[in-house]
Design an enzyme around this catalytic site. Structure first.
Site, short mmCIF file in Angstrom:
data_model
loop_
_atom_site.label_atom_id
_atom_site.label_comp_id
_atom_site.label_asym_id
_atom_site.label_seq_id
_atom_site.Cartn_x
_atom_site.Cartn_y
_atom_site.Cartn_z
N LYS A 1 0.77 -0.92 0.15
CA LYS A 1 0.17 0.03 0.06
C LYS A 1 0.85 1.24 -0.03
O LYS A 1 0.63 2.44 -0.26
CB LYS A 1 -0.91 0.08 1.23
CG LYS A 1 -1.86 -1.17 1.46
CD LYS A 1 -2.82 -1.31 0.44
CE LYS A 1 -4.07 -2.18 0.72
NZ LYS A 1 -3.80 -3.55 1.10
C1 LIG Z 1 -4.42 -4.82 1.04
C2 LIG Z 1 -3.87 -6.16 0.83
C3 LIG Z 1 -4.34 -7.03 -0.16
C4 LIG Z 1 -5.40 -7.12 -1.14
O1 LIG Z 1 -5.27 -5.74 -1.93
P1 LIG Z 1 -6.43 -5.43 -2.76
O2 LIG Z 1 -5.64 -4.43 -3.76
O3 LIG Z 1 -7.30 -4.89 -1.80
O4 LIG Z 1 -6.95 -6.71 -3.56
C5 LIG Z 1 -3.13 -8.26 -0.07
N1 LIG Z 1 -2.33 -8.42 0.86
C6 LIG Z 1 -2.11 -7.36 1.71
C7 LIG Z 1 -0.97 -7.61 2.55
C8 LIG Z 1 -2.75 -6.11 1.54
O5 LIG Z 1 -2.46 -5.38 2.70
#
Ligand SMILES: *Cc1c(COP(=O)(O)O)cnc(C)c1O
Length: 456
Positions: A111
């Site tokens: 993120k």
């Molecule tokens: C947010 C997240 C996901 C999922 O990502 P999306 O874009 O919502 O599909 C998977 N793994 C981790 C560690 C995350 O923080």
């Protein structure tokens, strides 16, 4: 470049507008009115660029009318200066798999790659110059920490982060709640992630409230997040110099949708492999065409404990040949009847591009253990689901697995799998001693609104 909504192609917004709004006023998702498609020759010219230069090229396709290329490059350099690896991401060969490590940012999850850019976009696009902005964001654990790290102490911006109470990992919570900045408010909702996301979406759809608090959003439906995530698919292709599958741990369908966009922009690619946990709505939808949310179950992969996968609407828009009418019908069915079904033709379009597998907790633990025993490499549980899904792909192409979080963020689960403690990465070494601050609220829209009005 202009933008419209998956539910109304007549809408016409600029990049700055869709960035600060997040969600379209009709409840749909923003989509660019056209898309750059790279030719093979153009791809060759991108091949040797550094991560920041490549990101500048890719992202500027979507925002050049609001942000000149040189400004964007400076912004990206600054954003990625906070990462502890020079090229933002790392690619490692482990066994048969190419692991794309996306977790070298300040909060140890992928993120950060979009959120650090977003933090700087608020400044560069002067979003909070005239009027204080209140960002409201729902998190299954990692979006919240990334947003807080990117936006803490920003002038004229408050951030309200809603997380599901007691349903995220201790480290996830502590990264969010120990920041100590006066513009950050952590709210633990007595509910699950879908409840948090629903509250935020309802606030966005309430025009009076949205305008009153000058509300902005940074959830994974924000187009700015998608365009930052497209970059690492290109980068990986260029570094490996070959066509591969990409296996992606998936919750809100943001990260994998970015891969789909990369493919639409001309990047050669095998299958996009959706990995889910027991909350397998996407696996069921892709394999059977029925999109039907169940109760959210708590799993060892909390960032994927989601049943309403918001970005999927963007894919639906494409598979219905960009028919806003079809999207509205499907979304109405979802709201009124609790599910919708795709036609065979639509399912086939999806299956041509995507595979999907659900991996349960036992299998996740087994994969972490085997991977450690065989290769000495420690996977986070989310990444492990994608490793598991990658084993099931039928074509002969090599597979890149997106490593979405550092295993330390889920140390308790890793300990179950390999009976070892992981030491804290330097970014968060001081975390255990810091004091936490958050408020607990009922799963109630009005109560959350009142809280925001009182604190802002
Ligand atoms: C947010 C997240 C996901 C999922 O990502 P999306 O874009 O919502 O599909 C998977 N793994 C981790 C560690 C995350 O923080």
């Amino acid at each position: 470049m202009r933008y419209f909504s998956t539910r109304d192609k007549k809408l016409d917004f600029s990049f700055t507008e869709i960035f600060s709004r997040g969600l379209a006023p009709d409840g749909g998702l923003f989509i660019p009115s056209d898309l750059k498609k790279y030719t093979n020759n153009e791809l060759k010219n991108l091949k040797n660029l550094s991560y920041v230069d490549l990101a500048t090229e890719i992202i500027s396709n979507f925002c050049s009318s609001d942000l000149k290329k040189e400004k964007l490059r400076a912004l990206l350099s600054k954003a990625y200066g906070n990462f502890n690896t020079k090229e933002v991401v790392e690619i490692k060969k482990v066994g048969d798999i190419h692991l794309l490590e996306l977790y070298h940012g300040p909060t140890l999850a992928f993120k950060d790659i979009a959120m650090q850019v977003i933090g700087n976009l608020y400044d560069e696009l002067n979003i909070a110059d005239k009027k204080k902005v209140n960002i409201v964001v729902a998190t299954s654990g990692d979006t919240g920490s990334a947003a807080i790290s990117a936006l803490n102490d920003k002038k004229n911006i408050n951030v309200f982060v809603l997380h599901p109470h007691d349903k995220i990992s201790r480290t996830q919570r502590k990264i969010m709640t120990t920041i100590g900045s006066i513009n950050i408010y952590n709210i633990a909702i007595r509910g699950n992630f879908d409840d948090c996301q629903k509250i935020v979406k309802e606030m966005f759809s309430d025009n009076n409230f949205r305008e009153k608090i000058n509300m902005s959003g940074v959830n994974s439906i924000n187009w700015a997040r998608i365009i930052c995530q497209i970059v690492y698919y290109f980068y990986t292709y260029f570094r490996l110099s070959k066509k591969t599958n990409f296996a992606v741990p998936t919750g809100n369908f943001g990260d994998i949708y970015a891969g789909y966009m990369a493919k639409k922009m001309g990047l050669p690619m095998g299958k996009l492999i959706v990995a889910t946990n027991k909350n397998d709505i996407l696996a069921r939808a892709i394999n059977s065409g029925e999109y039907k949310p169940n109760e959210v179950k708590a799993t060892l992969t909390p960032s994927m404990d989601i049943q309403i996968s918001s970005n999927f609407e963007r894919l639906l828009f494409d598979v219905s040949e960009q028919s806003e009418k079809r999207v509205i019908t499907l979304m109405n069915n979802l709201n009124n009847k609790g599910s919708f079904s795709l036609e065979t033709k639509e399912i086939n379009v999806i299956k041509d591009i995507f595979d999907a597998e659900a991996i349960d907790d036992d299998e996740t633990i087994r994969i972490i253990r085997d991977f450690f025993n065989n290769f000495g490499f420690i996977l986070d549980p989310h990444t492990a689901t994608a490793v598991g899904a990658s084993y099931k792909v039928k074509n002969k192409l090599p597979t890149v697995v997106l490593g979405t979080a550092h295993p330390y963020k889920f140390a308790d689960t890793v300990k179950i799998a390999i009976n070892r403690n992981i030491s804290a990465p330097e970014q968060i070494a001081a975390l255990p001693e810091k004091k936490e601050k958050f408020d607990i609220l009922d799963n109630n829209l009005q109560k959350v609104k009142n809280y925001i009005l009182e604190k802002m």
